[in-house]
Design an enzyme around this catalytic site. Sequence first.
Site, short mmCIF file in Angstrom:
data_model
loop_
_atom_site.label_atom_id
_atom_site.label_comp_id
_atom_site.label_asym_id
_atom_site.label_seq_id
_atom_site.Cartn_x
_atom_site.Cartn_y
_atom_site.Cartn_z
N LYS A 23 0.86 -1.19 0.00
CA LYS A 23 0.00 0.00 0.00
C LYS A 23 0.90 1.24 0.00
O LYS A 23 1.73 1.42 0.89
CB LYS A 23 -0.88 -0.04 1.25
N VAL A 24 0.71 2.06 -1.03
CA VAL A 24 1.62 3.18 -1.28
C VAL A 24 0.80 4.47 -1.34
O VAL A 24 -0.23 4.52 -2.02
CB VAL A 24 2.35 2.98 -2.64
#
Length: 219
Positions: A87-88
């Site tokens: 998750k960025v």
Amino acid sequence: MKFFIDTANLAQIKEAHELGVLDGVTTNPTLMAKEGITGQDNVIAHYKAICEITDGDVSAEVIATTYDEIIVEGEALAKLHERIVVKVPMIKDGVRAIKYFTSKGIKTNCTLVFSAGQALLAAKAGATYVSPFIGRLDDISTDGLQLIEDIRLIYDNYGYETQILAASVRHAMHIINCAKLGSDVITGPLSAITALLKHPLTDNGLAQFLADHAKAAGK
Ligand code: E4P
């Protein structure tokens, strides 16, 4: 539509999994902290524990905010388990990192998305999921569901395969409206998912059926 649960609470993840409707889990640093999970070793052990419960994708968020550091942290997270999705955050270095992860076959979830333009960038970078935070938009008197509708239109116009993961879902009506608008996934608390079960006519009808059955049986 896929149902993800938005929590790091193992008991709630188990409950949703046992209900038979869970397709994955999303976490974030706030949710990890809420469960008292601190320190790199504990965080890693916790992600592994979540992956053991669900059969679906598990979003693990990077803390890094510069390209090189996001790559190092994301690759380490991806190695933890085949179901981990990195998750960025939707920042410049994050978009670059998503493009890199995509080229390496690492799944990504572009988080903290609040506009259609951000969602377009995430799709162009090849994100597996894009997470528009609809509840937080509603909190500031902006229509979160309108954003889902806009992203659906844009992605369908060009055939982008990035899945719309409606995040910051707060209640059952968010889920139903996301389903109407064609969101691919929702992520929300267990309470929003189980609220879908509720209808007073179901409760009244069941009570009546059981009472009539007992009466007929002479009880
Ligand atoms: C998404 O992945 C986030 O973890 C989450 O949905 C944020 O929800 P909140 O706005 O209720 O904190």
